[in-house]
Scaffold this motif. Structure first.
Motif, mmCIF file in Angstrom:
data_model
loop_
_atom_site.group_PDB
_atom_site.id
_atom_site.type_symbol
_atom_site.label_atom_id
_atom_site.label_comp_id
_atom_site.label_asym_id
_atom_site.label_seq_id
_atom_site.Cartn_x
_atom_site.Cartn_y
_atom_site.Cartn_z
ATOM 1 N N HIS A 42 0.854 -1.202 0.000
ATOM 2 C CA HIS A 42 0.000 0.000 0.000
ATOM 3 C C HIS A 42 0.884 1.245 0.000
ATOM 4 C CE1 HIS A 42 -3.633 2.330 0.598
ATOM 5 N NE2 HIS A 42 -3.020 3.001 1.547
ATOM 6 N N SER A 44 0.435 5.569 0.277
ATOM 7 C CA SER A 44 -0.486 6.692 0.498
ATOM 8 C C SER A 44 0.280 7.993 0.702
ATOM 9 C CB SER A 44 -1.391 6.425 1.704
ATOM 10 O OG SER A 44 -0.647 6.407 2.903
ATOM 11 N N GLN A 48 -4.136 9.428 1.805
ATOM 12 C CA GLN A 48 -4.896 9.142 0.598
ATOM 13 C C GLN A 48 -4.104 8.195 -0.292
ATOM 14 O OE1 GLN A 48 -8.096 10.399 0.100
ATOM 15 N NE2 GLN A 48 -7.853 11.214 2.173
ATOM 16 N N SER A 49 -4.763 7.134 -0.773
ATOM 17 C CA SER A 49 -4.099 6.206 -1.678
ATOM 18 C C SER A 49 -3.688 6.919 -2.958
ATOM 19 C CB SER A 49 -5.030 5.032 -2.020
ATOM 20 O OG SER A 49 -5.303 4.269 -0.863
#
Length: 306
Positions: A42, A44, A48-49
């Motif tokens: 992941h 970010s 926020q991605s």
């Protein structure tokens, strides 16, 4: 399961850069690992991605979560009591006993330090596989530095030629002359063997620094520091000097007094890849090597420092 993640605040000098450039150049994340983070981990920016093409600015908060690493099916967990010298969420340092291989072999795929570490990770719910920064031969004792995830391993590999130092104790046959020096002799695989190495002009550069700690006419206790890390480097270089390691029958050593090569990885010094702290760890020699030193060199006061 405790997933491995990192968080960084973007400094002023990276204002206006792509996130990919910041992660690749400043944080030294490899292109391959960054791709795996994209699909299996992941990424970010300010919670926020985002993608690696995002433009960053000073003060932004970048968060990276590493993907869970898959342990090979052939690396079966081994119940084994590890002698852990140091551990944090990125590093594991083990004092490996003699006769335990670092990695499994074809002949014995279930018995090695790697199998034992995988078992330890499983019990501690550590989401990683085995990443040895340095490897020791089966019959060599001492410190093995293990990265708990591939990102740490990548950063340690970059240190190998610069700030990561490995110091060994060895007992060699005879009185070593000169007592201190540097061996610069390239090492190659012996053409008649898949295991044995030899000094050869066609080999890879190999540099070994050594210093005598004490000696008798029978044997010399020597402090050894590697500048390179070729397979069997210490064993090959001392054989080349005409002073094979005691017990090293592959390279001319006598085994009647000691059934394995008398070699111990005593000290490792490095800069922590994430805290930038200079770290140094030592491991005492095993009982059998201590007995050998007493019998062959007979310096009990020196043993206290080993």
């Amino acid at each position: 399961m405790n997933l491995v993640s990192f968080q960084w605040i973007v400094p002023k000098e990276w204002e206006g850069a792509f996130l990919r450039e910041f992660l690749r150049e400043d944080k030294q994340i490899s292109r391959k690992l960054l791709k795996e983070i994209k699909f299996q981990g992941h990424l970010s920016l300010n919670d926020q991605s985002v993608t690696v093409k995002s433009v960053i600015k000073e003060g932004d908060c970048v968060c990276v979560r590493l993907p869970v690493e898959q342990v090979s099916e052939v690396l079966k967990p081994l119940q084994y009591e590890l002698d852990i010298i140091y551990e944090d969420k990125h590093i594991l340092i083990i004092n490996k006993p003699p006769y335990l291989p670092t990695i499994p072999s074809r002949e014995d795929s279930d018995y090695s330090l790697a199998n034992a570490v995988v078992n330890y990770y499983e019990k501690q719910r550590i989401p990683g596989t085995f990443h040895a920064v340095n490897r020791l031969d089966r019959n060599t004792s001492g410190l093995v530095l293990i990265a708990k995830h591939r990102y740490a391993h990548d950063l340690f590999v970059k240190q190998l030629k610069h700030t990561l130092q490995r110091t060994y104790l060895a007992v060699v046959h005879g009185r070593l002359t000169p007592p201190s020096g540097t061996v610069r002799a390239p090492i190659a695989r012996k053409t008649t063997s898949i295991i044995e190495r030899m000094v050869s002009p066609d080999g890879k550069d190999a540099i070994t620094h050594y210093h005598t700690l004490d000696a008798s006419d029978k044997a010399t206790l020597v402090d050894v520091q590697l500048e390179t890390g070729r397979t069997h480097q210490i064993r090959v270089h001392f054989h080349y000097l005409g002073h094979s390691l005691v017990g090293d029958d592959l390279y001319g050593g006598e085994t009647s007094k000691f059934p394995r090569q008398a070699l111990h990885a005593k000290r490792v010094t490095f800069v922590h890849p994430f805290t930038s702290e200079e770290m140094m760890f030592e491991a005492p020699i095993s009982d059998d090597m201590a007995t050998l030193i007493r019998e062959q060199i007979d310096d009990r006061s020196l043993l206290n420092d080993c």
